[in-house]
Design a protein around this motif. Structure first.
Motif, short mmCIF file in Angstrom:
data_model
loop_
_atom_site.label_atom_id
_atom_site.label_comp_id
_atom_site.label_asym_id
_atom_site.label_seq_id
_atom_site.Cartn_x
_atom_site.Cartn_y
_atom_site.Cartn_z
N LEU A 75 -8.72 1.37 11.14
CA LEU A 75 -7.61 1.89 11.95
C LEU A 75 -6.31 1.82 11.16
CD1 LEU A 75 -6.64 2.89 14.77
CD2 LEU A 75 -6.31 0.49 15.38
N ALA A 76 -6.11 0.72 10.44
CA ALA A 76 -4.91 0.56 9.61
C ALA A 76 -4.89 1.60 8.49
CB ALA A 76 -4.85 -0.86 9.04
N LEU A 77 -6.05 1.89 7.92
CA LEU A 77 -6.14 2.91 6.87
C LEU A 77 -5.72 4.28 7.40
CD1 LEU A 77 -9.51 1.96 5.12
CD2 LEU A 77 -7.21 1.51 4.28
N LEU A 78 -6.14 4.57 8.64
CA LEU A 78 -5.77 5.85 9.26
C LEU A 78 -4.27 5.95 9.46
CD1 LEU A 78 -8.62 6.28 11.92
CD2 LEU A 78 -8.27 7.65 9.85
N ALA A 79 -3.61 4.79 9.59
CA ALA A 79 -2.15 4.76 9.75
C ALA A 79 -1.44 4.79 8.40
CB ALA A 79 -1.75 3.51 10.53
N GLY A 80 -2.22 4.97 7.32
CA GLY A 80 -1.62 5.07 5.99
C GLY A 80 -1.38 3.75 5.30
N LYS A 81 -2.02 2.69 5.79
CA LYS A 81 -1.84 1.36 5.21
C LYS A 81 -2.99 1.01 4.26
CE LYS A 81 1.72 0.70 7.93
NZ LYS A 81 3.10 0.69 7.39
N GLU A 113 -11.19 3.72 -0.45
CA GLU A 113 -10.37 3.56 -1.66
C GLU A 113 -9.22 2.58 -1.46
OE1 GLU A 113 -7.59 6.29 -4.65
OE2 GLU A 113 -8.86 7.26 -3.14
N ASN A 114 -8.60 2.60 -0.28
CA ASN A 114 -7.43 1.77 -0.02
C ASN A 114 -7.76 0.45 0.66
OD1 ASN A 114 -5.51 3.47 -1.22
ND2 ASN A 114 -5.39 4.72 0.63
N ALA A 115 -9.02 0.04 0.55
CA ALA A 115 -9.44 -1.25 1.11
C ALA A 115 -10.05 -2.11 0.02
CB ALA A 115 -10.44 -1.03 2.24
N ASP A 146 -0.89 -3.64 2.28
CA ASP A 146 0.06 -3.80 3.39
C ASP A 146 -0.39 -4.84 4.41
OD1 ASP A 146 1.86 -1.49 2.67
OD2 ASP A 146 -0.03 -0.42 2.91
N TYR A 147 -1.69 -4.91 4.63
CA TYR A 147 -2.25 -5.88 5.57
C TYR A 147 -3.23 -6.77 4.83
CZ TYR A 147 -0.37 -3.76 9.82
OH TYR A 147 0.48 -3.32 10.81
N ILE A 148 -3.05 -8.08 4.95
CA ILE A 148 -4.00 -9.05 4.40
C ILE A 148 -4.68 -9.70 5.61
CG2 ILE A 148 -4.36 -10.98 2.85
CD1 ILE A 148 -2.86 -8.76 1.45
N LEU A 149 -5.96 -9.44 5.77
CA LEU A 149 -6.72 -9.98 6.90
C LEU A 149 -7.57 -11.14 6.41
CD1 LEU A 149 -7.95 -6.58 8.45
CD2 LEU A 149 -5.77 -7.77 8.84
#
Length: 328
Positions: A75-81, A113-115, A146-149
């Protein structure tokens, strides 16, 4: 192949996942020659850190943490994060081995790619949090995530430790799993910022609503960590992508409120100070183990404490005095 600090920094800054992984492995290493390079690396990437939202995620085993993280991350990736996941796996207390299965449990997110997903063994470290999780987080921030989980094993002191290195602390709960309200420790509820009751479906919806009401009543007796923040208790199903957007919004609201209250940076300062204190203890113990006479004294004092020959605090005081005299 050994990489230079310059190569690792360039790889981190360019988002090269292989070199990010190599940098994390370097930081996790306990070898003396690796520690020196790791310290140099961490010092040089510091100007590029601090721009992420750090989210700690905990809950009882079976609460669906991995599924939640995978779908929340997408979901965060879909928001461009960009999203980094630091999944702490439990290590064997016998051989320090670890399952390290989170990457296989988050297959779809791992392919993005962005994860970036990094399973790390707890190596027996207190509370199921790897002792270099904070430093690994710095590397991921320098790489532009942008997000560290941070997913914990959800046992013992892990809640305290993960709360000490994150901006938002999320507690996943399930109903009907033997962890109803009476099974939730007050200490956990004093640390949480957002509660998500997971695995809700039409069959247990009413029970979930009742549990939410009980939790809200209990939370009314606990002072919130942040002024003007009423801890939300949300319902949903991570598997079915229900309620995740609400979590995303609440995290954003909470971070905005912390910044408005000028609390965001002050908390991070305190967290850095706690890491300083942790590493002071680690380096002192390392020095002790390199000196035969000090190590013998340390073992003797500890034995006196465990055998109840003397008060543990007295033995500790005597050892520290001996250690300082040795330095003189």
């Amino acid at each position: 192949m050994k990489f230079s600090t310059e190569e690792l920094i360039e790889g981190i800054r360019s988002g090269n996942k292989r070199l990010i992984g190599k940098a994390i492995t370097l930081v996790e290493s306990k070898k003396t020659e690796h520690r020196q390079q790791a310290e140099d690396l961490l010092k040089r990437i510091m100007p590029f850190t601090g721009n992420s939202v750090r989210v700690g995620i905990t809950g009882v085993p079976g609460a669906g943490k991995s599924t939640f993280i995978e779908n929340f991350g997408r979901l965060a990736l879909l928001a461009g994060k960009k999203v980094a996941v630091l999944a702490i796996d439990p290590s064997s207390s016998i051989n320090k081995g670890s399952i390290l299965g989170d990457k296989t449990r988050m297959e779809e997110l791992a392919r993005e790619e962005n994860a970036f997903i990094r399973p790390s063994p707890s190596s027996g470290f207190l509370g199921g949090v790897a002792n270099t999780t904070f430093e690994t987080m710095m590397i991921c921030e320098a790489a532009g995530y942008d997000y560290i989980l941070i997913e914990t094993v959800g046992v013992g002191q892990s809640e305290v430790l993960v709360a000490d290195i994150t901006d938002v602390f999320l507690f996943l709960k399930i109903i009907g799993g033997g962890d109803e309200l009476q099974g939730i420790k007050r200490g956990i509820m004093e640390m949480v910022d957002v509660v998500f009751i997971n695995k809700v479906d039409p069959d247990n919806l009413q029970k979930a609503k009742n549990t939410r009401l009980e939790l809200k009543r209990a939370l009314d007796f606990i002072p919130p960590k942040e002024k003007d923040w009423k801890i939300p208790v949300l319902l949903g199903s991570a598997l079915n992508n229900q309620g995740l957007e609400d979590i995303f919004e609440k995290i954003d609201e909470f971070i905005s409120l912390k910044k408005k209250n000028n609390h965001f940076e002050s908390v991070r300062t305190l967290q850095a100070e706690k890491r300083f204190e942790y590493w002071v203890q680690e380096y002192i113990l390392s020095m002790v183990k390199k000196d035969n006479s000090l190590e013998e004294a340390y073992i003797l004092r500890k034995k006196n404490a465990s055998a109840r020959v003397s008060n543990p605090s007295t033995e500790a005081k005597l050892f520290v005095e001996q250690f300082l005299n040795k330095l003189d």
